[in-house]
Scaffold this motif. Structure first.
Motif, short mmCIF file in Angstrom:
data_model
loop_
_atom_site.label_atom_id
_atom_site.label_comp_id
_atom_site.label_asym_id
_atom_site.label_seq_id
_atom_site.Cartn_x
_atom_site.Cartn_y
_atom_site.Cartn_z
N HIS A 171 0.84 -1.20 0.00
CA HIS A 171 0.00 0.00 0.00
C HIS A 171 0.87 1.25 0.00
CE1 HIS A 171 -3.56 -2.20 1.83
NE2 HIS A 171 -2.58 -2.94 2.34
N PHE A 172 0.25 2.40 -0.32
CA PHE A 172 0.82 3.67 0.12
C PHE A 172 -0.20 4.38 0.98
CE2 PHE A 172 -0.03 5.76 -4.32
CZ PHE A 172 -1.26 6.27 -3.93
N GLU A 215 2.56 -0.81 4.46
CA GLU A 215 2.24 0.56 4.06
C GLU A 215 3.55 1.31 3.77
OE1 GLU A 215 -0.38 2.42 3.44
OE2 GLU A 215 -2.10 1.36 4.28
N HIS A 258 -2.52 -3.10 -3.44
CA HIS A 258 -3.90 -2.91 -2.99
C HIS A 258 -4.82 -2.69 -4.20
CE1 HIS A 258 -6.62 -0.97 0.33
NE2 HIS A 258 -7.07 -2.12 -0.09
N ASP A 266 -3.55 2.48 -4.85
CA ASP A 266 -2.22 2.33 -4.27
C ASP A 266 -1.67 0.92 -4.47
OD1 ASP A 266 -4.28 1.54 -2.33
OD2 ASP A 266 -2.67 1.34 -0.87
ZN LIG Z 1 -4.08 0.58 0.54
#
Ligand SMILES: [Zn+2]
Length: 222
Positions: A69-70, A139, A175, A200
């Motif tokens: 993810h970001f 993340e 994601h 993301d």
């Molecule tokens: Zn995400």
């Protein structure tokens, strides 16, 4: 006798080589645990029951998927503080309706590539609808306007390599790709309409990470 000794030495050397290749690589990880209170445990067990349809006593997962993810902005400090709350903010009403459990992830990677470990890999975290019960979330601090860095690419590759030696990881996805799993047996969500479109962590980042992990036996789709 001579030949059997040679064979033995050969087997011994091969085994050492195999053991070395399969050993868990050492990487630098900073432990920075978020609060996993009794309330968080209770909400996680309820999420597993109500959303994933899984009746478990404890919020434990068997990691099979890694989701990248970001954060869409923020800093290590602000994102840590955000994940540290047990309950989801009222502004996220669509998600809150499904569960009061806050979102979080197992790892958070800064723009300089520093890897922070926020909760144990086998504890439940809410980060990817339908797949949380078997997914480790990573993340990265960044957004569309602030694309992920080369150091984050390298850190993600190292972390995926490390995690895939520790757990039976079969899939590494962005994601943005989780929707591909909706029609597969891996998707566990009791409300088939509960879904949000995601972009993301970005196409270019995913491509670079995949290039770096192509030696691993992991898939990008079901
Ligand atoms: Zn995400």
């Amino acid at each position: 006798m001579y030949k059997s000794i040679l064979a033995f030495v050969f087997i011994a050397i091969s085994n050492v080589a195999i053991a070395k290749n399969d050993s868990i690589p050492s990487i630098h990880i900073v432990e920075k645990p978020i609060s996993y209170s009794e309330e968080r445990k209770k909400l996680s067990v309820e999420y597993l029951q109500n959303r994933h349809g899984l009746n478990l006593q404890k919020p434990i997962i068997t990691p099979k998927i890694i989701v990248l993810h970001f954060t869409d902005g923020g800093t290590i400090k602000s994102v840590f503080n955000y994940f540290n709350s047990t309950t989801i903010e009222s502004g996220r009403s669509y998600n809150k309706k499904q569960s009061n459990l806050n979102v979080s992830s197992h790892y958070l990677i800064d723009r300089d590539g520093t890897i922070y470990h926020l909760l144990a890999d086998t504890l439940f975290a809410r980060h990817t609808i339908g797949l949380n019960y078997c997914a480790i979330g990573i993340e990265n601090i960044g957004s569309v306007s602030n694309p992920l860095t080369d150091k984050q690419v390298a850190a993600n590759i190292a972390l995926i390599n490390y995690l895939s030696k520790k757990y039976p990881i079969e899939y590494v996805i962005g994601h943005s790709e989780y929707g591909k799993f909706r029609k597969t047996p891996l998707w566990k969500e009791t409300d088939q309409t509960y879904y949000t479109g995601k972009t993301d962590p970005g196409e270019s980042f995913l491509k670079q990470v995949r290039e770096g992990i192509k030696g691993l036996k992991v898939n990008s789709s079901y």
